[in-house]
Design a protein around this motif. Sequence first.
Motif, mmCIF file in Angstrom:
data_model
loop_
_atom_site.group_PDB
_atom_site.id
_atom_site.type_symbol
_atom_site.label_atom_id
_atom_site.label_comp_id
_atom_site.label_asym_id
_atom_site.label_seq_id
_atom_site.Cartn_x
_atom_site.Cartn_y
_atom_site.Cartn_z
ATOM 1 N N ASP A 177 17.438 73.643 42.110
ATOM 2 C CA ASP A 177 16.546 73.603 40.946
ATOM 3 C C ASP A 177 17.122 74.522 39.872
ATOM 4 O O ASP A 177 18.146 75.165 40.088
ATOM 5 C CB ASP A 177 15.118 74.022 41.324
ATOM 6 N N ASP B 276 15.344 77.018 38.472
ATOM 7 C CA ASP B 276 14.503 78.209 38.427
ATOM 8 C C ASP B 276 15.331 79.485 38.515
ATOM 9 O O ASP B 276 16.238 79.598 39.339
ATOM 10 C CB ASP B 276 13.500 78.210 39.576
ATOM 11 N N TYR C 151 14.846 84.058 37.416
ATOM 12 C CA TYR C 151 13.831 85.070 37.133
ATOM 13 C C TYR C 151 14.467 86.303 36.513
ATOM 14 O O TYR C 151 15.680 86.486 36.550
ATOM 15 C CB TYR C 151 13.054 85.435 38.410
ATOM 16 N N LYS D 163 19.507 84.143 39.520
ATOM 17 C CA LYS D 163 19.246 82.869 40.188
ATOM 18 C C LYS D 163 19.301 83.159 41.682
ATOM 19 O O LYS D 163 20.321 83.612 42.190
ATOM 20 C CB LYS D 163 20.304 81.821 39.800
ATOM 21 N N LEU E 264 16.383 78.394 33.879
ATOM 22 C CA LEU E 264 15.208 78.766 33.093
ATOM 23 C C LEU E 264 14.365 79.799 33.834
ATOM 24 O O LEU E 264 14.134 79.675 35.037
ATOM 25 C CB LEU E 264 14.363 77.522 32.822
ATOM 26 N N THR F 244 11.296 81.654 35.444
ATOM 27 C CA THR F 244 10.000 81.216 35.960
ATOM 28 C C THR F 244 9.066 82.384 36.246
ATOM 29 O O THR F 244 7.863 82.181 36.366
ATOM 30 C CB THR F 244 10.171 80.401 37.260
ATOM 31 N N HIS F 245 9.615 83.602 36.396
ATOM 32 C CA HIS F 245 8.750 84.753 36.647
ATOM 33 C C HIS F 245 9.501 86.062 36.410
ATOM 34 O O HIS F 245 10.716 86.068 36.239
ATOM 35 C CB HIS F 245 8.178 84.715 38.073
#
Length: 147
Positions: free
Chosen positions: A22, A24, A26, A45, A103, A105-106
């Motif tokens: 994915d 995702d 952070y 990542k 990107l 995500t948290h």
Amino acid sequence: MTETLTGGCQCGRVRYTATIEDHDAYLCHCRMCQRATGGVSIAFKNLPKAAIHWDSEPDWYESSPIARRPFCAKCGTPLGFEFPDSDHADLTVGSFDDPSVLLPTHHFGAESMHEAWLDTSQLKRIATQDYEPLVKRWKEKVGKVPD
């Protein structure tokens, strides 16, 4: 979705290939990462260690009794973070050849966040090619601005 991404350090001595599932990523704001990178946060990542293939082995710094960090001893690029007893590791988003596909995500380590650095969208923006003192230095030394 399975995708293969490549990356490495600034000088090119350390290279890797990563298989991701994915996009995702952070931001870590913990004090250990702030000190390790000299920044207010670091983008990571997270992926299985088995999904990372080091084309050329990084150097390793045991940053605490429970963790270590891959980096390039020649140019100093931080490349990631791992707990040796975990089957997952982090790669620094900035070390990917095309970090734009990842990107956030948290946030992690939120207790050490510097809020003033989170939303900088209202700050003046200067493109590298528009900063004449830098452009002049590059052109004098190598004849052009690097990509």
